[in-house]
Design an enzyme around this catalytic site. Structure first.
Site, PDB file in Angstrom:
ATOM      1  N   LYS A  89       1.011  -1.292   0.043  1.00 18.85           N
ATOM      2  CA  LYS A  89      -0.252   0.022   0.142  1.00 18.85           C
ATOM      3  C   LYS A  89       0.691   1.256   0.116  1.00 18.85           C
ATOM      4  O   LYS A  89       0.369   2.315  -0.076  1.00 18.85           O
ATOM      5  CB  LYS A  89      -0.788  -0.016   1.190  1.00 18.85           C
TER       6      LYS A  89
ATOM      7  N   LYS B 299       2.555   2.102   2.528  1.00 15.22           N
ATOM      8  CA  LYS B 299       2.608   2.723   4.085  1.00 15.22           C
ATOM      9  C   LYS B 299       3.528   1.810   4.826  1.00 15.22           C
ATOM     10  O   LYS B 299       3.515   0.659   4.720  1.00 15.22           O
ATOM     11  CB  LYS B 299       1.150   2.294   4.570  1.00 15.22           C
TER      12      LYS B 299
HETATM   13  N1  C2G Z   1     -10.830   6.259  10.364  1.00 13.91           N
HETATM   14  C1  C2G Z   1     -12.062   7.087  10.924  1.00 13.91           C
HETATM   15  N2  C2G Z   1     -11.632   8.485  11.491  1.00 13.91           N
HETATM   16  C2  C2G Z   1     -10.128   8.737  11.699  1.00 13.91           C
HETATM   17  C3  C2G Z   1      -9.195   7.899  11.148  1.00 13.91           C
HETATM   18  C4  C2G Z   1      -9.711   6.813  10.526  1.00 13.91           C
HETATM   19  O1  C2G Z   1     -12.949   6.668  10.548  1.00 13.91           O
HETATM   20  N3  C2G Z   1     -10.141   9.956  12.173  1.00 13.91           N
HETATM   21  C5  C2G Z   1     -11.079   5.183   9.670  1.00 13.91           C
HETATM   22  C6  C2G Z   1     -10.560   5.179   8.174  1.00 13.91           C
HETATM   23  O2  C2G Z   1     -11.723   5.800   7.144  1.00 13.91           O
HETATM   24  C7  C2G Z   1     -10.655   3.633   7.713  1.00 13.91           C
HETATM   25  C8  C2G Z   1     -10.214   3.128   9.204  1.00 13.91           C
HETATM   26  O3  C2G Z   1     -10.343   3.923  10.127  1.00 13.91           O
HETATM   27  O4  C2G Z   1     -11.875   3.060   7.416  1.00 13.91           O
HETATM   28  C9  C2G Z   1      -8.824   2.559   9.153  1.00 13.91           C
HETATM   29  O5  C2G Z   1      -7.978   3.521   8.820  1.00 13.91           O
HETATM   30  P1  C2G Z   1      -6.497   3.375   8.292  1.00 13.91           P
HETATM   31  O6  C2G Z   1      -6.001   2.244   9.176  1.00 13.91           O
HETATM   32  O7  C2G Z   1      -5.765   4.573   7.871  1.00 13.91           O
HETATM   33  O8  C2G Z   1      -6.800   2.369   6.870  1.00 13.91           O
HETATM   34  P2  C2G Z   1      -5.994   2.123   5.507  1.00 13.91           P
HETATM   35  O9  C2G Z   1      -4.458   2.226   5.992  1.00 13.91           O
HETATM   36  O10 C2G Z   1      -6.403   3.356   4.770  1.00 13.91           O
HETATM   37  O11 C2G Z   1      -6.327   0.855   4.873  1.00 13.91           O
HETATM   38  O12 C2G Z   1      -8.360  -2.119   2.262  1.00 13.91           O
HETATM   39  C10 C2G Z   1      -8.724  -1.068   3.035  1.00 13.91           C
HETATM   40  C11 C2G Z   1      -7.208  -0.527   3.388  1.00 13.91           C
HETATM   41  O13 C2G Z   1      -6.678  -1.479   4.258  1.00 13.91           O
HETATM   42  C12 C2G Z   1      -7.259   0.635   4.399  1.00 13.91           C
END
Ligand code: C2G
Length: 135
Positions: free
Chosen positions: A44, A46
């Protein structure tokens, strides 16, 4: 049993992640969280601060989460939805529209992100603290 699933890294676990899970609990009886492995995060583009095993352990301790599975690739979602008989797929609103291809398999719900908190803002505040320390 109505099953709800979400996917993510959940690095430096914070209240935005927790509130997502708590709102998922309102959508079904069983909450499944797929946690991105460190290897998948590399795909990803990340790099999580907290390793997968510890991110897993933190989420496993939450009473609002019933099952955790590893997220190892983008393509596993349809397989997971079928295997776990998922009724609702949930993501935060920053992903709005990106997973509509799952609509033939289950409800797709994008929940509003929790404001004023993110892993990247936490990292930034640690890197450059705003508070001037009297030394
Ligand atoms: N999230 C949220 N509010 C925040 C931060 C994050 O609701 N203030 C939600 C994001 O929208 C997401 C979830 O928490 O739905 C996880 O965020 P991340 O860990 O950043 O996910 P990401 O790395 O984008 O991975 O297949 C999908 C991916 O694995 C998503």
């Amino acid at each position: 049993m109505k099953t709800v699933i979400t996917y993510g890294t959940f690095d430096m676990f914070h209240v935005g992640h927790l509130r997502l899970f708590k709102r998922m609990r309102e959508l079904g009886e069983r909450v499944i969280v797929a946690v991105s492995t460190d290897e998948f995060n590399a795909l990803k583009g990340k790099q999580a601060v907290i390793p997968y095993e510890e991110r897993y352990e933190i989420i496993a301790a939450l009473k609002c989460v019933d099952l955790i599975i590893p997220e190892t690739c983008w393509e596993q979602k349809v397989i997971d939805i079928r295997e776990y008989d998922v009724d609702v797929f949930v993501m935060g609103s920053d992903w709005s529209g990106k997973f509509d291809f799952l609509l033939p398999y289950c409800r797709v719900v994008y929940l509003p992100r929790t404001l004023d908190i993110s892993t990247s803002s936490l990292k930034e505040s640690i890197r450059s603290p705003r508070v001037a320390f009297n030394v």
